[in-house]
Scaffold this motif. Structure first.
Motif, PDB file in Angstrom:
ATOM      1  N   LEU A   1       0.805  -1.220   0.000  1.00  0.00           N
ATOM      2  CA  LEU A   1       0.000   0.000   0.000  1.00  0.00           C
ATOM      3  C   LEU A   1       0.844   1.279   0.000  1.00  0.00           C
ATOM      4  CD1 LEU A   1      -2.755  -1.274   2.448  1.00  0.00           C
ATOM      5  CD2 LEU A   1      -3.069  -0.737   0.023  1.00  0.00           C
ATOM      6  N   ASP A   2       2.176   1.111  -0.232  1.00  0.00           N
ATOM      7  CA  ASP A   2       3.038   2.297  -0.192  1.00  0.00           C
ATOM      8  C   ASP A   2       2.587   3.375  -1.180  1.00  0.00           C
ATOM      9  OD1 ASP A   2       4.583   1.402   1.824  1.00  0.00           O
ATOM     10  OD2 ASP A   2       6.187   0.598   0.539  1.00  0.00           O
ATOM     11  N   GLY A   3       2.264   2.941  -2.401  1.00  0.00           N
ATOM     12  CA  GLY A   3       1.845   3.891  -3.447  1.00  0.00           C
ATOM     13  C   GLY A   3       0.580   4.621  -3.038  1.00  0.00           C
ATOM     14  N   LEU A   4      -0.373   3.878  -2.518  1.00  0.00           N
ATOM     15  CA  LEU A   4      -1.638   4.491  -2.112  1.00  0.00           C
ATOM     16  C   LEU A   4      -1.413   5.461  -0.945  1.00  0.00           C
ATOM     17  CD1 LEU A   4      -4.731   4.758  -2.281  1.00  0.00           C
ATOM     18  CD2 LEU A   4      -4.891   2.895  -0.633  1.00  0.00           C
ATOM     19  N   ARG A   5      -0.541   5.035  -0.018  1.00  0.00           N
ATOM     20  CA  ARG A   5      -0.264   5.901   1.142  1.00  0.00           C
ATOM     21  C   ARG A   5       0.240   7.271   0.679  1.00  0.00           C
ATOM     22  NH1 ARG A   5       1.621   2.111   5.254  1.00  0.00           N
ATOM     23  NH2 ARG A   5       2.962   1.507   3.551  1.00  0.00           N
ATOM     24  N   GLU A   6       1.095   7.227  -0.334  1.00  0.00           N
ATOM     25  CA  GLU A   6       1.627   8.468  -0.902  1.00  0.00           C
ATOM     26  C   GLU A   6       0.480   9.314  -1.469  1.00  0.00           C
ATOM     27  OE1 GLU A   6       4.213  11.169  -1.519  1.00  0.00           O
ATOM     28  OE2 GLU A   6       4.643   9.339  -0.370  1.00  0.00           O
ATOM     29  N   ARG A   7      -0.412   8.630  -2.234  1.00  0.00           N
ATOM     30  CA  ARG A   7      -1.541   9.359  -2.841  1.00  0.00           C
ATOM     31  C   ARG A   7      -2.475   9.915  -1.770  1.00  0.00           C
ATOM     32  NH1 ARG A   7      -3.974   5.226  -6.161  1.00  0.00           N
ATOM     33  NH2 ARG A   7      -2.103   4.040  -5.736  1.00  0.00           N
ATOM     34  N   LEU A   8      -2.661   9.156  -0.685  1.00  0.00           N
ATOM     35  CA  LEU A   8      -3.544   9.643   0.390  1.00  0.00           C
ATOM     36  C   LEU A   8      -3.033  10.978   0.928  1.00  0.00           C
ATOM     37  CD1 LEU A   8      -4.298   6.311   2.341  1.00  0.00           C
ATOM     38  CD2 LEU A   8      -5.946   7.651   1.031  1.00  0.00           C
ATOM     39  N   ARG A   9      -1.719  11.069   1.053  1.00  0.00           N
ATOM     40  CA  ARG A   9      -1.131  12.332   1.556  1.00  0.00           C
ATOM     41  C   ARG A   9      -1.367  13.476   0.577  1.00  0.00           C
ATOM     42  NH1 ARG A   9       1.000  13.600   5.719  1.00  0.00           N
ATOM     43  NH2 ARG A   9       1.483  12.065   7.302  1.00  0.00           N
ATOM     44  N   ILE A  10      -1.156  13.153  -0.698  1.00  0.00           N
ATOM     45  CA  ILE A  10      -1.363  14.176  -1.739  1.00  0.00           C
ATOM     46  C   ILE A  10      -2.819  14.647  -1.693  1.00  0.00           C
ATOM     47  CG2 ILE A  10      -1.486  14.491  -4.270  1.00  0.00           C
ATOM     48  CD1 ILE A  10       1.004  12.677  -4.447  1.00  0.00           C
ATOM     49  N   TRP A  11      -3.732  13.707  -1.565  1.00  0.00           N
ATOM     50  CA  TRP A  11      -5.162  14.049  -1.518  1.00  0.00           C
ATOM     51  C   TRP A  11      -5.502  14.851  -0.276  1.00  0.00           C
ATOM     52  CZ3 TRP A  11      -6.852   8.321  -2.677  1.00  0.00           C
ATOM     53  CH2 TRP A  11      -6.682   8.071  -4.044  1.00  0.00           C
ATOM     54  N   ARG A  12      -4.948  14.371   0.848  1.00  0.00           N
ATOM     55  CA  ARG A  12      -5.246  15.059   2.118  1.00  0.00           C
ATOM     56  C   ARG A  12      -4.764  16.507   2.065  1.00  0.00           C
ATOM     57  NH1 ARG A  12      -3.475  17.954   5.616  1.00  0.00           N
ATOM     58  NH2 ARG A  12      -3.925  17.834   7.843  1.00  0.00           N
TER      59      ARG A  12
END
Ligand SMILES: O=P(O)(O)OC[C@H]1O[C@](O)(CO)[C@@H](O)[C@@H]1O
Length: 439
Positions: A36-47
């Motif tokens: 889930l590393d990639g998604l975690r990165e995207r979650l931050r960008i979204w947040r």
């Protein structure tokens, strides 16, 4: 980092240690963290609002704007009607029903269908006293347009054609959409729909304006949403409820539990599940890159009512379900005490002296334990009735879980490619009806 929370999430009964072979192992769950590393990165960008997304809404939606508009509308109107379907109604309706003040929520009514008999009740609306909010992200949804256009002549008759625009608000995104065009022609004010998919957009004017009109504490909802958004950006999967809960449900699905069976033990919270069903079904039910049919089927059964209709299946039927209980612990202490009358009767005796809330709670605990004993994986989400902060947390938790499951299944959580076909066929059948009726 410890972040304040008002929702309790207990997924111990998802684990093999609690329910045996049908459960999952902690080490497998932790191992999903690496995927889930990639998604975690995207979650931050979204947040952080670097791309438009559901996770940025709690930080970006302008509540002052919604409140100013809402206050203006509350001064002028006593009734509010919302037209919309799917993501354009489910989120707002959920907020109104779960958090609206008892008297205030009655003044906001959602119409999300074109059943002609239901629509008949619109004939009784006093349009002088009413504001109509028409919501459609695309602006082209047949049901919403049909609702609006059929009610319009009546509004024009009652209000005068030149005054209709004072009684309608439109929320839409697509400048070329029919709704935007109609709004322009009739000079109806338009509130922009954010560039976020309908089923993820509740924490914008789409959900929050109707909610505010029903007396919902929208500040509380957004505070809770922000707190959960922060928790769901934590690195360690064990500290991150969105990643943990999503990965757990994914592993259970891989283990054959492809039905997500919800059981709200609270009449108030049933609308949460209605909203969640669209989120889960439209986001996850699709083909993966290998062409495999993926998805978890979200279904709802009401506690305690459906113990007397479906529990037998849940206990002895196929083990293809993972259960989510949604409870409100404050209900346990609520309710009337059952009187001592007829205490000599065996069916009455155990009830005597207990409140209906205690019976409700005891039935929930009994059902949960029976399911666990049969090895049926289950989790419990509990929050106090009417707790805006907790509902905000819950919304973000469920949205993040959804994108986590999608990521692990290798599918896009944000499109819905298949539904177009039935819309095309609807148009074909409408055309055929036209010929039959000589239109
Ligand atoms: O907000 P709109 O564009 O009217 O769409 C309503 C609903 O229809 C869908 O597009 C499915 O047909 C949903 O994704 C959406 O929430």
């Amino acid at each position: 980092m410890s972040i304040f929370s008002r929702i309790s999430i207990n997924s111990d009964n998802f684990m093999a240690s609690a329910v045996g072979e049908h459960g999952i192992r902690e080490e497998d769950l932790i191992a999903q963290g690496d995927r889930l590393d990639g998604l975690r990165e995207r979650l931050r960008i979204w947040r952080d609002g670097k791309e438009p997304s559901f996770l940025g809404l709690p930080f970006q939606t302008d509540l002052d704007e919604i409140k100013t508009l809402g206050n203006r509308m509350l001064k002028r109107f006593t009734r509010f009607i919302v037209f919309g379907i799917g993501g354009s109604s489910l989120g707002g309706n959920m907020l109104v029903q779960t958090l609206g003040r008892r008297n205030d929520r009655r003044r906001v009514r959602f119409y999300d269908n074109v059943d002609p008999i239901t629509l008949e009740s619109l004939d009784r609306i006093d349009w002088n006293e009413t504001l109509l909010i028409v919501i459609s992200k695309s602006g082209n949804t047949a049901e919403t347009i049909a609702q609006f256009l059929t009610v319009l002549p009546r509004m024009e008759r009652e209000l005068g054609a030149q005054c209709v625009h004072e009684h309608v608000l439109v929320i839409t995104e697509e400048p070329k959409g029919a709704l935007q065009q109609i709004a322009e022609r009739l000079e109806i004010p338009v509130i922009p729909h954010p560039a976020v998919g309908g089923r993820y957009v509740v924490l914008s004017a789409v959900g929050l304006l109707p909610a505010y009109l029903a007396g919902v504490d929208i500040d509380g909802v957004m505070e809770g949403a922000r707190a959960m958004a922060d928790r769901c950006c934590q690195k360690d999967i064990r500290e991150n409820p969105g990643l943990w809960q999503g990965a757990a449900q994914y592993l259970l699905a891989e283990n054959g539990k492809t039905i997500s069976q919800w059981m709200p033990y609270s009449d108030h919270l049933t609308l949460v599940v209605d909203w969640y069903r669209q989120l889960w079904a439209e986001s996850l039910g699709k083909h993966d890159p290998q062409g495999r049919e993926r998805g978890l089927t979200p279904v709802s059964a009401k506690g305690v009512t459906d113990q007397h209709s479906q529990l037998q299946l849940f206990l002895d039927g196929p083990s293809d379900k993972q259960f989510t209980f949604l409870t409100s612990p404050d209900l346990l202490t609520a309710g009337e005490r059952i009187p001592t009358r007829f205490a000599d009767l065996p069916a009455v005796k155990p009830l005597v002296g207990h409140t209906t809330g205690e019976l409700f709670g005891a039935e929930f605990l009994g059902t949960r334990e029976t399911l666990s004993r049969r090895g049926r994986p289950n989790r419990t989400l509990s929050l106090l009735q009417g707790d805006a902060f907790a509902i905000g947390e819950l919304i973000i938790l469920l949205e993040v879980e959804t994108v986590v499951v999608a990521e692990l299944m290798g599918i896009d959580a944000f499109d819905q490619p298949a539904v177009e076909e039935s819309k095309v066929l609807t148009r074909k059948y409408l055309d055929e009806m036209k010929t039959i009726r000589g239109l």
